[in-house]
Design a protein around this motif. Structure first.
Motif, mmCIF file in Angstrom:
data_model
loop_
_atom_site.group_PDB
_atom_site.id
_atom_site.type_symbol
_atom_site.label_atom_id
_atom_site.label_comp_id
_atom_site.label_asym_id
_atom_site.label_seq_id
_atom_site.Cartn_x
_atom_site.Cartn_y
_atom_site.Cartn_z
ATOM 1 N N GLN A 201 -12.503 14.906 -21.762
ATOM 2 C CA GLN A 201 -11.961 15.964 -22.608
ATOM 3 C C GLN A 201 -13.054 16.613 -23.443
ATOM 4 O O GLN A 201 -13.097 17.843 -23.601
ATOM 5 C CB GLN A 201 -10.877 15.385 -23.519
ATOM 6 C CG GLN A 201 -10.173 16.432 -24.389
ATOM 7 C CD GLN A 201 -9.074 15.808 -25.248
ATOM 8 O OE1 GLN A 201 -8.751 14.629 -25.114
ATOM 9 N NE2 GLN A 201 -8.518 16.594 -26.135
ATOM 10 N N ILE A 202 -13.950 15.805 -23.985
ATOM 11 C CA ILE A 202 -15.049 16.337 -24.798
ATOM 12 C C ILE A 202 -15.965 17.215 -23.958
ATOM 13 O O ILE A 202 -16.408 18.280 -24.401
ATOM 14 C CB ILE A 202 -15.826 15.182 -25.459
ATOM 15 C CG1 ILE A 202 -14.935 14.463 -26.481
ATOM 16 C CG2 ILE A 202 -17.091 15.697 -26.132
ATOM 17 C CD1 ILE A 202 -15.497 13.160 -26.988
ATOM 18 N N LYS A 203 -16.216 16.793 -22.739
ATOM 19 C CA LYS A 203 -17.053 17.596 -21.836
ATOM 20 C C LYS A 203 -16.369 18.922 -21.534
ATOM 21 O O LYS A 203 -17.020 19.983 -21.543
ATOM 22 C CB LYS A 203 -17.309 16.816 -20.542
ATOM 23 C CG LYS A 203 -18.091 17.588 -19.482
ATOM 24 C CD LYS A 203 -19.504 17.895 -19.935
ATOM 25 C CE LYS A 203 -20.296 18.548 -18.805
ATOM 26 N NZ LYS A 203 -21.655 18.965 -19.242
ATOM 27 N N GLN A 204 -15.069 18.880 -21.284
ATOM 28 C CA GLN A 204 -14.337 20.095 -20.947
ATOM 29 C C GLN A 204 -14.223 21.029 -22.146
ATOM 30 O O GLN A 204 -14.414 22.243 -22.019
ATOM 31 C CB GLN A 204 -12.937 19.736 -20.459
ATOM 32 C CG GLN A 204 -12.070 20.944 -20.103
ATOM 33 C CD GLN A 204 -10.697 20.535 -19.587
ATOM 34 O OE1 GLN A 204 -10.584 19.606 -18.801
ATOM 35 N NE2 GLN A 204 -9.662 21.217 -20.045
ATOM 36 N N ASP A 205 -13.917 20.478 -23.320
ATOM 37 C CA ASP A 205 -13.682 21.311 -24.500
ATOM 38 C C ASP A 205 -14.962 21.874 -25.106
ATOM 39 O O ASP A 205 -15.000 23.026 -25.556
ATOM 40 C CB ASP A 205 -12.949 20.504 -25.577
ATOM 41 C CG ASP A 205 -11.518 20.162 -25.198
ATOM 42 O OD1 ASP A 205 -10.984 20.808 -24.280
ATOM 43 O OD2 ASP A 205 -10.945 19.257 -25.822
ATOM 44 N N LEU A 206 -16.007 21.056 -25.161
ATOM 45 C CA LEU A 206 -17.197 21.416 -25.925
ATOM 46 C C LEU A 206 -18.482 21.414 -25.107
ATOM 47 O O LEU A 206 -19.538 21.758 -25.629
ATOM 48 C CB LEU A 206 -17.358 20.452 -27.112
ATOM 49 C CG LEU A 206 -16.248 20.483 -28.165
ATOM 50 C CD1 LEU A 206 -16.433 19.341 -29.152
ATOM 51 C CD2 LEU A 206 -16.242 21.819 -28.894
ATOM 52 N N ASP A 207 -18.401 21.006 -23.851
ATOM 53 C CA ASP A 207 -19.589 20.864 -23.011
ATOM 54 C C ASP A 207 -20.628 19.952 -23.660
ATOM 55 O O ASP A 207 -21.835 20.202 -23.614
ATOM 56 C CB ASP A 207 -20.201 22.231 -22.700
ATOM 57 C CG ASP A 207 -21.151 22.169 -21.500
ATOM 58 O OD1 ASP A 207 -20.958 21.293 -20.636
ATOM 59 O OD2 ASP A 207 -22.093 22.983 -21.443
ATOM 60 N N ILE A 208 -20.122 18.877 -24.293
ATOM 61 C CA ILE A 208 -20.991 17.846 -24.860
ATOM 62 C C ILE A 208 -20.901 16.616 -23.968
ATOM 63 O O ILE A 208 -19.820 16.132 -23.667
ATOM 64 C CB ILE A 208 -20.563 17.471 -26.300
ATOM 65 C CG1 ILE A 208 -20.713 18.668 -27.240
ATOM 66 C CG2 ILE A 208 -21.387 16.293 -26.813
ATOM 67 C CD1 ILE A 208 -20.185 18.396 -28.646
ATOM 68 N N ASP A 209 -22.064 16.123 -23.534
ATOM 69 C CA ASP A 209 -22.099 14.902 -22.730
ATOM 70 C C ASP A 209 -22.169 13.698 -23.659
ATOM 71 O O ASP A 209 -23.107 13.573 -24.459
ATOM 72 C CB ASP A 209 -23.319 14.902 -21.797
ATOM 73 C CG ASP A 209 -23.155 15.885 -20.647
ATOM 74 O OD1 ASP A 209 -22.115 15.829 -19.972
ATOM 75 O OD2 ASP A 209 -24.064 16.720 -20.446
ATOM 76 N N VAL A 210 -21.162 12.843 -23.582
ATOM 77 C CA VAL A 210 -21.190 11.595 -24.344
ATOM 78 C C VAL A 210 -21.227 10.441 -23.357
ATOM 79 O O VAL A 210 -20.716 10.536 -22.238
ATOM 80 C CB VAL A 210 -19.972 11.459 -25.281
ATOM 81 C CG1 VAL A 210 -19.988 12.529 -26.354
ATOM 82 C CG2 VAL A 210 -18.659 11.516 -24.511
ATOM 83 N N SER A 211 -21.838 9.356 -23.773
ATOM 84 C CA SER A 211 -21.933 8.164 -22.923
ATOM 85 C C SER A 211 -21.045 7.066 -23.497
ATOM 86 O O SER A 211 -20.551 7.166 -24.623
ATOM 87 C CB SER A 211 -23.388 7.690 -22.853
ATOM 88 O OG SER A 211 -23.876 7.420 -24.165
ATOM 89 N N TYR A 212 -20.843 6.004 -22.716
ATOM 90 C CA TYR A 212 -20.138 4.820 -23.202
ATOM 91 C C TYR A 212 -21.152 3.742 -23.554
ATOM 92 O O TYR A 212 -22.123 3.530 -22.825
ATOM 93 C CB TYR A 212 -19.190 4.269 -22.132
ATOM 94 C CG TYR A 212 -17.888 5.008 -22.031
ATOM 95 C CD1 TYR A 212 -16.954 4.970 -23.062
ATOM 96 C CD2 TYR A 212 -17.579 5.751 -20.891
ATOM 97 C CE1 TYR A 212 -15.761 5.661 -22.961
ATOM 98 C CE2 TYR A 212 -16.386 6.437 -20.785
ATOM 99 C CZ TYR A 212 -15.481 6.386 -21.825
ATOM 100 O OH TYR A 212 -14.299 7.070 -21.733
ATOM 101 N N ASP A 213 -20.906 3.058 -24.652
ATOM 102 C CA ASP A 213 -21.748 1.938 -25.034
ATOM 103 C C ASP A 213 -21.440 0.762 -24.102
ATOM 104 O O ASP A 213 -20.329 0.256 -24.087
ATOM 105 C CB ASP A 213 -21.469 1.548 -26.493
ATOM 106 C CG ASP A 213 -22.335 0.391 -26.938
ATOM 107 O OD1 ASP A 213 -23.504 0.361 -26.546
ATOM 108 O OD2 ASP A 213 -21.841 -0.489 -27.672
ATOM 109 N N LYS A 214 -22.438 0.313 -23.354
ATOM 110 C CA LYS A 214 -22.217 -0.723 -22.346
ATOM 111 C C LYS A 214 -22.790 -2.079 -22.751
ATOM 112 O O LYS A 214 -22.524 -3.083 -22.101
ATOM 113 C CB LYS A 214 -22.870 -0.310 -21.019
ATOM 114 C CG LYS A 214 -22.302 0.975 -20.409
ATOM 115 C CD LYS A 214 -20.920 0.748 -19.848
ATOM 116 C CE LYS A 214 -20.447 1.970 -19.066
ATOM 117 N NZ LYS A 214 -19.074 1.826 -18.564
#
Length: 341
Positions: A201-214
């Motif tokens: 959703q964040i990528k679609q709405d704001l074109d911001i790439d977020v990662s997951y903490d693994k």
């Protein structure tokens, strides 16, 4: 101590309790939070005592505006305001570097960061504005148990332990907020805890790439966000996750072993297995949204049934979009255990 029940007419009284250092539960769109004045050390310490919460598990601070946060934060991440403008008020928590000596030391568990969120609940926003102070707000339950999504859940766990509960019925989403680490302006935002606002959703709405903490936390590590380290969301009854293709085998296993089983699943699955299980809790429909909203309520209802169940069988969903948050909570409730046919 008498635990009061407040509705909208009681917001002024509840706000005074919060401001003066008392404890109260408040509704949000995710789960009910246990509120205390985030600036008063004694009040925040009572939250840990009442919940039985580990002291190295940091707390989220609830605010009524982004302007408040700007006054607390150092080195604001360049994407923070874009995220706030899109999703606040709403189920998004931001972990930020903060100025020293503003909040009670217990809030941050010794870290230089604090997590902030502006909840999407009209009554609670009125409460925060009336009180004029930021409020910690971990889930208003005994630590480790399923989070509360109704007034009744909070009252069951905390009656006689807190001053009051602000009652606004059932919460809309049913699992805790998405937590994103934006504490380092030079690093990309990172999801520490999945929630209703997804990476996609964040990528679609704001074109911001977020990662997951693994990375896996060691016992000696202090988590940056709640929900990263400790066993959460678990009822006393053992929970097993059941994949869609395994329900027939799971029911056979229950019958062969003479177990009292509860089932937490879609209406269709509950109808199919009802004759061979002790209790069922059906989500309102088969969607992951309905499952997420009903997860904690279902775990509580089955755990507290007088039938004294041996096991709760819970339906799984694909780990995509909202399914990531649902499965994150269910895996912790089930201690990562699947039914193996």
């Amino acid at each position: 101590m008498e635990t009061k029940q407040w509705t909208e007419n009681g917001i002024k009284e509840a706000a005074q309790v919060l401001k003066d250092g008392g404890l109260l539960a408040f509704p949000t769109e995710t789960v009910y939070g246990l509120g205390a004045n985030a600036i008063m050390s004694g009040a925040v310490q009572r939250v840990f005592d009442v919940k039985g919460r580990p002291s190295d598990n940091p707390l989220i601070v609830h605010v009524s505006s982004f302007e408040q946060v700007e006054g607390y934060v150092e080195n604001l991440h360049p994407q923070a305001e874009r995220l706030v403008n899109m999703y606040w008020p709403g189920p998004l928590t931001l972990v930020c570097q903060v100025k020293p000596d503003i909040f009670a030391k217990e809030v941050s568990a010794g870290l230089s960061t604090v997590s902030f969120r502006m909840p999407d609940n009209e009554m609670t926003l009125k409460l925060l504005k009336e009180a004029g102070v930021p409020a910690v707000g971990p889930s208003a339950n005994t630590s480790g148990k399923p989070s509360p999504t109704t007034y009744e859940h909070v009252f069951h766990d905390l009656q006689g332990k807190i001053e009051g509960i602000l009652d606004d019925g059932s919460t809309k989403i049913g699992v805790e907020s998405t937590v994103i680490d934006v504490s380092d302006p030079n690093q990309s935002p990172m999801i520490l805890r999945p929630g209703a606002i997804t990476k996609e959703q964040i990528k679609q709405d704001l074109d911001i790439d977020v990662s997951y903490d693994k990375h896996l936390l060691k016992d000696s590590d202090t988590p940056k966000s709640p929900g990263m380290k400790y066993k959460h969301y678990a009822p006393d009854t053992n929970v097993l996750m059941v994949k869609e293709q395994d329900w027939d085998a799971a029911v056979r296993w229950v019958k062969e072993n003479h177990l009292r089983a509860g089932v937490l699943a879609s209406p269709a699955i509950c109808d199919k297995v009802r004759a061979n299980t002790a209790a069922t809790f059906a989500y309102s429909d088969k969607s992951v949204k309905a499952a997420t909203k009903g997860l904690y309520a279902g775990l509580r209802a089955l755990d507290e049934t007088p039938l004294h169940l041996d096991v709760i069988l819970a339906a799984t969903f694909p780990e995509e979009n909202l399914g990531v948050a649902y499965m994150n909570r269910l895996k912790k409730a089930a201690a990562q255990e699947y039914f193996e046919g």
